[in-house]
Design an enzyme around this catalytic site. Structure first.
Site, PDB file in Angstrom:
ATOM      1  N   ASN A  77      -1.769   4.233  -2.240  1.00  0.00           N
ATOM      2  CA  ASN A  77      -1.204   5.216  -1.313  1.00  0.00           C
ATOM      3  C   ASN A  77       0.256   5.391  -1.691  1.00  0.00           C
ATOM      4  O   ASN A  77       1.081   4.532  -1.416  1.00  0.00           O
ATOM      5  CB  ASN A  77      -1.335   4.697   0.129  1.00  0.00           C
ATOM      6  CG  ASN A  77      -0.626   5.611   1.117  1.00  0.00           C
ATOM      7  OD1 ASN A  77      -0.195   6.713   0.766  1.00  0.00           O
ATOM      8  ND2 ASN A  77      -0.488   5.152   2.356  1.00  0.00           N
ATOM      9  N   TRP A  78       0.541   6.497  -2.335  1.00  0.00           N
ATOM     10  CA  TRP A  78       1.907   6.706  -2.850  1.00  0.00           C
ATOM     11  C   TRP A  78       2.883   7.154  -1.774  1.00  0.00           C
ATOM     12  O   TRP A  78       4.069   7.288  -2.035  1.00  0.00           O
ATOM     13  CB  TRP A  78       1.882   7.723  -3.990  1.00  0.00           C
ATOM     14  CG  TRP A  78       1.252   7.190  -5.243  1.00  0.00           C
ATOM     15  CD1 TRP A  78       0.790   5.907  -5.450  1.00  0.00           C
ATOM     16  CD2 TRP A  78       1.027   7.888  -6.459  1.00  0.00           C
ATOM     17  NE1 TRP A  78       0.293   5.792  -6.714  1.00  0.00           N
ATOM     18  CE2 TRP A  78       0.424   6.979  -7.361  1.00  0.00           C
ATOM     19  CE3 TRP A  78       1.272   9.198  -6.870  1.00  0.00           C
ATOM     20  CZ2 TRP A  78       0.079   7.351  -8.654  1.00  0.00           C
ATOM     21  CZ3 TRP A  78       0.923   9.566  -8.156  1.00  0.00           C
ATOM     22  CH2 TRP A  78       0.333   8.650  -9.034  1.00  0.00           C
ATOM     23  N   HIS A  97      -3.216   6.689   9.128  1.00  0.00           N
ATOM     24  CA  HIS A  97      -2.291   5.652   8.639  1.00  0.00           C
ATOM     25  C   HIS A  97      -1.263   5.349   9.729  1.00  0.00           C
ATOM     26  O   HIS A  97      -0.855   6.244  10.468  1.00  0.00           O
ATOM     27  CB  HIS A  97      -1.603   6.145   7.360  1.00  0.00           C
ATOM     28  CG  HIS A  97      -0.843   5.048   6.675  1.00  0.00           C
ATOM     29  ND1 HIS A  97       0.410   4.660   7.086  1.00  0.00           N
ATOM     30  CD2 HIS A  97      -1.177   4.226   5.645  1.00  0.00           C
ATOM     31  CE1 HIS A  97       0.820   3.654   6.318  1.00  0.00           C
ATOM     32  NE2 HIS A  97      -0.130   3.383   5.439  1.00  0.00           N
ATOM     33  N   GLY A 140       4.985  -2.735   3.861  1.00  0.00           N
ATOM     34  CA  GLY A 140       6.312  -2.535   3.275  1.00  0.00           C
ATOM     35  C   GLY A 140       7.307  -3.635   3.609  1.00  0.00           C
ATOM     36  O   GLY A 140       8.508  -3.489   3.390  1.00  0.00           O
ATOM     37  N   SER A 199       1.535  -5.051   1.828  1.00  0.00           N
ATOM     38  CA  SER A 199       2.221  -5.904   0.853  1.00  0.00           C
ATOM     39  C   SER A 199       1.265  -6.586  -0.140  1.00  0.00           C
ATOM     40  O   SER A 199       1.472  -7.741  -0.506  1.00  0.00           O
ATOM     41  CB  SER A 199       3.108  -6.934   1.562  1.00  0.00           C
ATOM     42  OG  SER A 199       4.115  -6.272   2.313  1.00  0.00           O
ATOM     43  N   GLU A 223       1.810   4.988   9.649  1.00  0.00           N
ATOM     44  CA  GLU A 223       3.021   5.829   9.596  1.00  0.00           C
ATOM     45  C   GLU A 223       2.771   7.192  10.230  1.00  0.00           C
ATOM     46  O   GLU A 223       3.663   7.778  10.834  1.00  0.00           O
ATOM     47  CB  GLU A 223       3.504   5.944   8.135  1.00  0.00           C
ATOM     48  CG  GLU A 223       4.132   4.641   7.664  1.00  0.00           C
ATOM     49  CD  GLU A 223       3.980   4.359   6.179  1.00  0.00           C
ATOM     50  OE1 GLU A 223       3.644   5.271   5.414  1.00  0.00           O
ATOM     51  OE2 GLU A 223       4.191   3.188   5.788  1.00  0.00           O
ATOM     52  N   GLY A 272       0.475   0.171  -1.114  1.00  0.00           N
ATOM     53  CA  GLY A 272       1.599   1.098  -1.008  1.00  0.00           C
ATOM     54  C   GLY A 272       2.566   0.868  -2.154  1.00  0.00           C
ATOM     55  O   GLY A 272       2.325   1.290  -3.291  1.00  0.00           O
ATOM     56  N   GLY A 273       3.644   0.161  -1.875  1.00  0.00           N
ATOM     57  CA  GLY A 273       4.738  -0.028  -2.841  1.00  0.00           C
ATOM     58  C   GLY A 273       4.280  -0.425  -4.233  1.00  0.00           C
ATOM     59  O   GLY A 273       4.740   0.144  -5.232  1.00  0.00           O
ATOM     60  N   GLU A 305      -4.851  -2.530   8.088  1.00  0.00           N
ATOM     61  CA  GLU A 305      -3.462  -2.630   7.657  1.00  0.00           C
ATOM     62  C   GLU A 305      -2.608  -3.080   8.838  1.00  0.00           C
ATOM     63  O   GLU A 305      -2.175  -2.249   9.648  1.00  0.00           O
ATOM     64  CB  GLU A 305      -2.947  -1.265   7.184  1.00  0.00           C
ATOM     65  CG  GLU A 305      -3.690  -0.686   6.005  1.00  0.00           C
ATOM     66  CD  GLU A 305      -2.802   0.243   5.198  1.00  0.00           C
ATOM     67  OE1 GLU A 305      -2.656  -0.001   4.006  1.00  0.00           O
ATOM     68  OE2 GLU A 305      -2.239   1.197   5.766  1.00  0.00           O
TER      69      GLU A 305
HETATM   70  P1  13P Z   1       2.748  -1.666   1.176  1.00  0.00           P
HETATM   71  O1  13P Z   1       1.741  -2.097   0.136  1.00  0.00           O
HETATM   72  O2  13P Z   1       3.984  -1.067   0.609  1.00  0.00           O
HETATM   73  O3  13P Z   1       3.014  -2.781   2.158  1.00  0.00           O
HETATM   74  O4  13P Z   1       2.060  -0.480   2.021  1.00  0.00           O
HETATM   75  C1  13P Z   1       0.783  -0.642   2.521  1.00  0.00           C
HETATM   76  C2  13P Z   1       0.299   0.656   3.019  1.00  0.00           C
HETATM   77  O5  13P Z   1       0.798   1.190   3.995  1.00  0.00           O
HETATM   78  C3  13P Z   1      -0.793   1.308   2.276  1.00  0.00           C
HETATM   79  O6  13P Z   1      -1.327   2.366   2.997  1.00  0.00           O
END
Ligand code: 13P
Length: 256
Positions: free
Chosen positions: A9-10, A95, A173, A213, A97, A234-235, A167
């Site tokens: 997930n960028w 998600h 993050g 993470s 966010e 994510g990251g 998640e």
């Molecule tokens: P991180 O891997 O950066 O913690 O993000 C996870 C995420 O929100 C994937 O959708």
């Protein structure tokens, strides 16, 4: 036997140009990976160019959101038909966010899930508790409710391809990962909830990912858990070496 999914997930990162050069390299470097389904979820502006580059490869494309309508006067939104046309087979929905910054509710997520399935897009439904909820001991109550609401009115026959991602919000993050044992516990619980809603046979087949993470060095322990069927990354998915490291670690777990 569930085929694990490693999805990147960028979020709001990479221009179309940057995304294409990443995917040209990814495509070649994962050509020998045969036991893991690989997915990248770039921003809307990069979907089509990325899908063109990945056409015919093992890497699939997903969007990060969509609007739950066929078309119409919804300025700024993107429809499921547009995502299909851009080459997407998956769409991330709900998600944390989106829930936190854009006011998405369980009801909206449910509508999106139903519309996505109607169009043949595979939803990756995200659920997870906040730190406060975990500390209060309400993780399963919160996650159970999110899963039940997201899948409300969905029948097993229409839900083929559904993916769920656990998640925990406090792990996104932050560099804090749920321990493999904690993540396994919640993923197993989600599978039970799905079994209650859509039947044991469906629940046995549905892929339930972990996200928060995930890195190459913790991927192996997480992916070794019986109810963790992959990761939403994510990251670490923004860097080609770490994304491939997670994919390789997952493929190795399957071989041991
Ligand atoms: P991180 O891997 O950066 O913690 O993000 C996870 C995420 O929100 C994937 O959708």
């Amino acid at each position: 036997m569930r085929t694990p999914v490693i999805a990147g997930n960028w979020k709001m990162n990479k221009t179309a140009t940057e995304a294409v050069s990443f995917c040209l390299e990814l495509r070649d470097r994962v050509a020998d990976i045969d036991r893991v389904d690989i997915l990248v979820c770039p921003p809307f502006t990069a979907l089509k160019p990325v899908a063109d580059v990945l056409d015919g490869s093992r890497v699939m494309v997903g969007a990060q959101n969509m609007y739950a309508a066929d078309e119409g006067a919804y300025t700024g939104e993107v429809s499921p038909r547009m995502l299909l046309d851009a080459g997407c087979s998956f769409v991330i929905l709900g998600h944390s966010e989106r829930r936190q910054y854009f006011g998405e509710t369980d009801r909206m997520v449910n509508e999106k899930v139903r519309v996505a399935l109607r169009y043949g897009l595979k939803p990756i439904v995200c659920v997870g508790e906040s730190l406060e909820q975990r500390e209060k001991g309400t993780t399963t109550t919160v996650v159970g409710e999110q899963v039940r609401n997201a899948l409300s009115g969905v029948a097993a026959e229409e839900a083929a391809g559904l993916v769920i991602a656990y998640e925990p919000v406090w792990a996104i993050g932050t560099g804090r990962t749920a321990s493999p044992k904690d993540a396994q516990e919640v993923n197993a619980f989600i599978r039970e909830v799905v079994a209650g809603l859509l039947g044991a046979s469906f629940a046995g087949k549905v892929c339930i990912l972990y996200g928060g993470s995930v890195k190459p060095d913790n991927a192996r322990d997480l992916m070794s858990q019986p109810d963790i069927d992959g990761a939403l990354v994510g990251g670490a998915s923004l860097d080609i070496n770490s994304f491939i490291g997670i994919i390789t670690a997952t493929q190795e777990v399957l071989k041991t």
